[in-house]
Design a protein around this motif. Structure first.
Motif, short mmCIF file in Angstrom:
data_model
loop_
_atom_site.label_atom_id
_atom_site.label_comp_id
_atom_site.label_asym_id
_atom_site.label_seq_id
_atom_site.Cartn_x
_atom_site.Cartn_y
_atom_site.Cartn_z
N LEU A 1 0.83 -1.21 0.00
CA LEU A 1 0.00 0.00 0.00
C LEU A 1 0.87 1.26 0.00
O LEU A 1 0.60 2.22 -0.73
CB LEU A 1 -0.93 0.01 1.22
CG LEU A 1 -2.01 -1.07 1.27
CD1 LEU A 1 -2.83 -0.96 2.56
CD2 LEU A 1 -2.94 -0.98 0.06
N ILE A 2 1.92 1.24 0.81
CA ILE A 2 2.79 2.43 0.88
C ILE A 2 3.54 2.60 -0.44
O ILE A 2 3.69 3.72 -0.94
CB ILE A 2 3.76 2.32 2.08
CG1 ILE A 2 2.95 2.40 3.39
CG2 ILE A 2 4.81 3.42 2.04
CD1 ILE A 2 3.77 2.24 4.66
N ALA A 3 3.98 1.49 -1.03
CA ALA A 3 4.68 1.58 -2.32
C ALA A 3 3.74 2.17 -3.37
O ALA A 3 4.11 3.08 -4.13
CB ALA A 3 5.16 0.19 -2.77
N LEU A 4 2.51 1.68 -3.40
CA LEU A 4 1.55 2.15 -4.42
C LEU A 4 1.25 3.64 -4.20
O LEU A 4 1.24 4.41 -5.17
CB LEU A 4 0.27 1.32 -4.34
CG LEU A 4 -0.84 1.73 -5.30
CD1 LEU A 4 -0.38 1.64 -6.75
CD2 LEU A 4 -2.09 0.86 -5.09
N MET A 5 1.02 4.05 -2.98
CA MET A 5 0.71 5.45 -2.70
C MET A 5 1.80 6.36 -3.24
O MET A 5 1.54 7.44 -3.75
CB MET A 5 0.53 5.65 -1.19
CG MET A 5 0.32 7.09 -0.76
SD MET A 5 -1.15 7.85 -1.46
CE MET A 5 -2.31 7.73 -0.11
N ASN A 6 3.05 5.94 -3.12
CA ASN A 6 4.16 6.83 -3.45
C ASN A 6 4.72 6.64 -4.85
O ASN A 6 5.56 7.42 -5.29
CB ASN A 6 5.25 6.70 -2.37
CG ASN A 6 4.72 7.20 -1.03
OD1 ASN A 6 4.55 8.41 -0.84
ND2 ASN A 6 4.39 6.28 -0.13
N ALA A 7 4.25 5.60 -5.57
CA ALA A 7 4.70 5.37 -6.94
C ALA A 7 3.80 6.15 -7.92
O ALA A 7 2.87 6.84 -7.50
CB ALA A 7 4.65 3.88 -7.25
N ASP A 8 4.08 6.00 -9.21
CA ASP A 8 3.34 6.78 -10.22
C ASP A 8 2.17 6.02 -10.85
O ASP A 8 1.52 6.53 -11.74
CB ASP A 8 4.29 7.20 -11.35
CG ASP A 8 5.22 8.30 -10.88
OD1 ASP A 8 4.81 9.05 -9.98
OD2 ASP A 8 6.35 8.38 -11.40
N GLU A 9 1.93 4.80 -10.44
CA GLU A 9 0.95 3.94 -11.12
C GLU A 9 -0.48 4.33 -10.72
O GLU A 9 -0.85 4.18 -9.55
CB GLU A 9 1.23 2.47 -10.75
CG GLU A 9 0.31 1.49 -11.43
CD GLU A 9 0.38 1.58 -12.94
OE1 GLU A 9 1.43 1.26 -13.52
OE2 GLU A 9 -0.62 1.99 -13.56
N LEU B 1 5.96 -1.40 -8.93
CA LEU B 1 6.25 -1.00 -7.55
C LEU B 1 7.51 -1.66 -7.01
O LEU B 1 7.99 -1.31 -5.94
CB LEU B 1 5.08 -1.39 -6.61
CG LEU B 1 3.66 -1.02 -7.02
CD1 LEU B 1 2.67 -1.46 -5.95
CD2 LEU B 1 3.53 0.48 -7.26
N GLY B 2 8.03 -2.64 -7.75
CA GLY B 2 9.16 -3.41 -7.23
C GLY B 2 8.76 -4.17 -5.98
O GLY B 2 9.57 -4.44 -5.11
N TRP B 3 7.46 -4.52 -5.90
CA TRP B 3 6.93 -5.17 -4.68
C TRP B 3 6.71 -6.66 -4.89
O TRP B 3 6.16 -7.08 -5.91
CB TRP B 3 5.59 -4.52 -4.30
CG TRP B 3 4.91 -5.19 -3.14
CD1 TRP B 3 5.07 -4.90 -1.82
CD2 TRP B 3 3.95 -6.26 -3.19
NE1 TRP B 3 4.28 -5.72 -1.05
CE2 TRP B 3 3.60 -6.58 -1.87
CE3 TRP B 3 3.39 -7.00 -4.23
CZ2 TRP B 3 2.68 -7.58 -1.55
CZ3 TRP B 3 2.49 -8.02 -3.92
CH2 TRP B 3 2.14 -8.29 -2.59
#
Ligand code: UDX
Length: 443
Positions: free
Chosen positions: A341-349, A415-417
Motif C-alpha cells: 500500500l505504501i509503495a503504491l501510494m508513493n509510486a506513479d501507477e 512498484l518493485g513489490w
C-alpha cells in the motif's frame, strides 16, 4: 519458516505464559529484521521488533498469593515481550479474581522519526481502527508522519490504535465516512468498509452506502485539498473468476444481486467513482485490489477463514470447512500488504494494482496446515497440545468464489513489490498473538 531464539536471560515467568523471542525468516530463508523499503522518495523502513512490540504483547495477569504483582514484576513481564522497547509501553493488568483490567497510559511513546517539515506528510487513514488500518497507522506514525484516523468503530476498535492516543502527531476521530469530513491533508488512505463476509452482509444497505457515499466524500476531500487518494479495493471485484490467476485487465464475474453484491459491487462502483474524479477533476488516484490478508489484530470473531481456523485449533474445537474445501484462496501477511500500500501510494501507477500472495491453498489443505502449525507452536511454547481437531464440513456460502490467486506482475514491475512472508511464518505469529489473548483472558 521460523525458529526460536535461545530464551535464556529472559526474566523469570512467575507463572505468566512465556512467549519466546521469535526469529522470522523470509521466503529465501533470510532473517527479517525490518519491513518496508526506501523507494519512490519515501523511506518506509521500520525495525520489525519495534513494530512487533506494538501488537505481540499480552496483558500482565495478576495472580493473588503467588508473590507476583510488584511494580518491578509487572515491568519485567512487559519488558519480556517488547524486547528493549519497554520504556515506551503502557501496562495493562488483568485481575482474574474480579475479571477486571487496569490500564496505565503511556508516559513515553515509541520513538518516531524526526522528519523535516518538507518530508512530513499529513495523512488521513479512514478505517484506521481496523485490522489493516491500524498496521498502516503504526508504520506511518513510526515513520514520523502526522496521522489522522477516522473510524466509526463498527468493525474497527479503539484498542488497535490506543497506543498512539495522546501523541502530538496523532489524532483519532470517531466519524462515519458516509458523512462529509473536512481536514487539510496531503495523502488519503481510504480503507473504511467492513471486509469480512458475515460483517459486510450483516447490513447490506449500509455496506454499499459506505462504499459509495464514503468514497464520494473522500474523493471530494481529495479534490478540494489536492491530496493523493488511495482506495483499498478488493479481489472480490473479480467475483467468481473465469480467469486464473486474475490480472488487473480481467473485468470479473460478479452476481449483481447476490448476498456478496453489497461488497463486491460496492467496491466496483467505488473504483468507478475514483476514476470518474481522476478523469474529470484530475484527482491523483491509486487503486489497490487487496487479496486475502491475515495477521494480528484480526478480530477473532471476524468470521473469516484464517481467524476461524486458528481459534478453533487453539481451543481444540472442530475446524469448519465450508463445502468440500476444494475452493482456493491465496493468503498474504499483513506486513507485506502494508509495504504494498505504501509503495503504491508513493509510486506513479494510477491503474489498479493487485496486492496479494501467490501462495494458493485449497481451504481443506489450509485447515490441515493451520492445525499442524498450531500444534507445533503449542509444543514449542510448552502448552498442552490437547486433542487433535477434527475437520468437519458446513454448507457452502452462496456465490463463494471457487478459486482465487492474484497475478502480481504489475506490482512487481511498477512498484518493485513482492511478498516476503511465507504463510507458515505469518500463521505462526498470529497463533502467538491469539495465544497471548487467551492467556490474558480476553479470548
Ligand atoms: O470458517 C470458515 C470460514 C470460511 N471458509 C471458507 O474459506 C474461504 C475464505 O473465506 P473468507 O471469509 O476468509 O474470505 P473470502 O475470500 O470469502 O472473502 C474475502 O475476500 C477478500 C477480501 O476483500 C475480504 O476480506 C473478504 O471478503 C471461503 O471459501 C469460505 O467459504 C471456511 O471454509 N470456513
Amino acid at each position: 519458516m521460523t525458529a526460536r531464539l535461545n530464551t535464556a536471560g529472559l526474566p523469570p515467568s512467575n507463572g505468566q505464559p512465556t512467549t519466546p523471542a521469535i526469529m522470522t525468516l523470509d521466503r529465501d530463508g533470510k532473517l527479517i529484521k525490518e519491513v518496508g523499503f526506501d523507494r519512490f522518495g519515501f523511506d518506509s523502513r521500520v525495525e520489525l521488533s519495534l513494530l512487533r512490540s506494538l501488537y505481540l504483547r499480552p496483558h500482565y495477569v495478576k495472580r493473588d498469593g503467588d508473590g507476583s504483582g510488584s511494580d518491578n514484576d509487572e515491568t519485567e513481564h512487559h519488558a519480556k515481550f517488547v524486547q528493549g522497547f519497554a520504556a515506551y509501553q503502557s501496562k495493562s493488568i488483568y485481575h482474574p479474581a474480579t475479571h477486571s483490567i487496569s490500564y496505565t497510559t503511556l508516559s513515553r511513546f515509541p520513538p518516531v522519526k524526526l522528519l523535516p517539515p518538507s518530508a512530513r506528510k499529513r495523512i488521513l487513514v479512514t478505517g484506521g481502527g481496523g485490522f489493516v488500518g491500524s498496521h498502516l497507522v503504526d508504520r506511518l506514525m513510526l515513520l514520523g508522519h502526522e496521522v489522522t484516523v477516522l473510524d466509526n468503530f463498527f468493525t474497527g476498535s479503539k484498542t488497535n490504535v490506543a497506543h498512539w492516543v495522546g501523541h502530538p502527531n496523532f489524532e483519532l476521530c470517531r466519524h462515519d465516512v458516509v458523512e462529509p469530513f473536512m481536514i487539510e491533508c496531503d495523502q488519503i488512505y481510504h480503507l473504511a468498509c467492513p471486509a469480512s463476509p458475515p460483517h459486510y452482509q450483516f447490513n447490506a444497505v449500509k455496506t454499499i452506502k459506505t462504499s459509495f457515499m464514503g468514497t464520494l466524500n473522500m474523493l471530494g476531500l481529495a479534490k478540494r485539498t489536492k491530496a493523493r487518494f488511495l482506495i483499498t479495493s478488493t479481489s472480490e471485484v473479480y467475483g467468481d473468476p473465469e480467469v486464473h490467476p486474475q490480472n488487473e485487465e480481467y473485468w470479473g464475474n460478479v452476481n449483481p444481486i447476490g448476498p456478496r453484491a453489497c461488497y463486491d459491487e460496492g467496491k466496483r462502483v467505488a473504483e468507478t467513482l475514483t476514476y470518474g474524479f481522476h478523469r474529470q477533476d484530475g484527482v491523483d488516484v491509486r487503486v489497490a485490489r487487496i487479496f486475502n490478508t491475515f495477521g494480528p489484530r484480526m478480530n477473532p470473531y471476524d468470521g473469516r477463514v484464517v481467524s476461524n481456523f486458528i481459534i478453533q485449533a487453539l481451543k481444540g474445537e472442530d475446524m469448519t470447512v465450508y463445502g468440500d474445501g476444494a475452493q482456493t484462496r491465496s493468503f498474504q501477511y499483513i506486513h507485506d500488504l502494508v509495504d504494498g500500500l505504501i509503495a503504491l501510494m508513493n509510486a506513479d501507477e494510477t491503474r489498479p494494482v493487485n496486492i496479494g500472495s501467490p501462495d494458493e491453498f485449497t481451504i481443506l489443505d489450509f485447515a490441515r496446515a493451520v492445525r499442524d502449525i498450531v500444534e507445533r507452536v503449542k509444543r514449542e511454547d510448552g502448552v498442552e497440545v490437547g486433542r487433535k481437531c477434527e475437520i468437519i464440513h458446513g454448507p457452502m456460502p452462496t456465490d463463494d468464489p471457487q478459486k482465487r490467486r492474484p497475478d502480481t506482475t504489475r506490482a512487481r514491475e511498477k512498484l518493485g513489490w513482492e511478498p516476503r512472508w511465507t504463510v507458515a511464518m505469518g500463521v505462526e505469529e498470529m497463533v502467538r498473538y491469539y495465544m497471548a489473548k487467551m492467556a490474558e483472558g480476553s479470548l
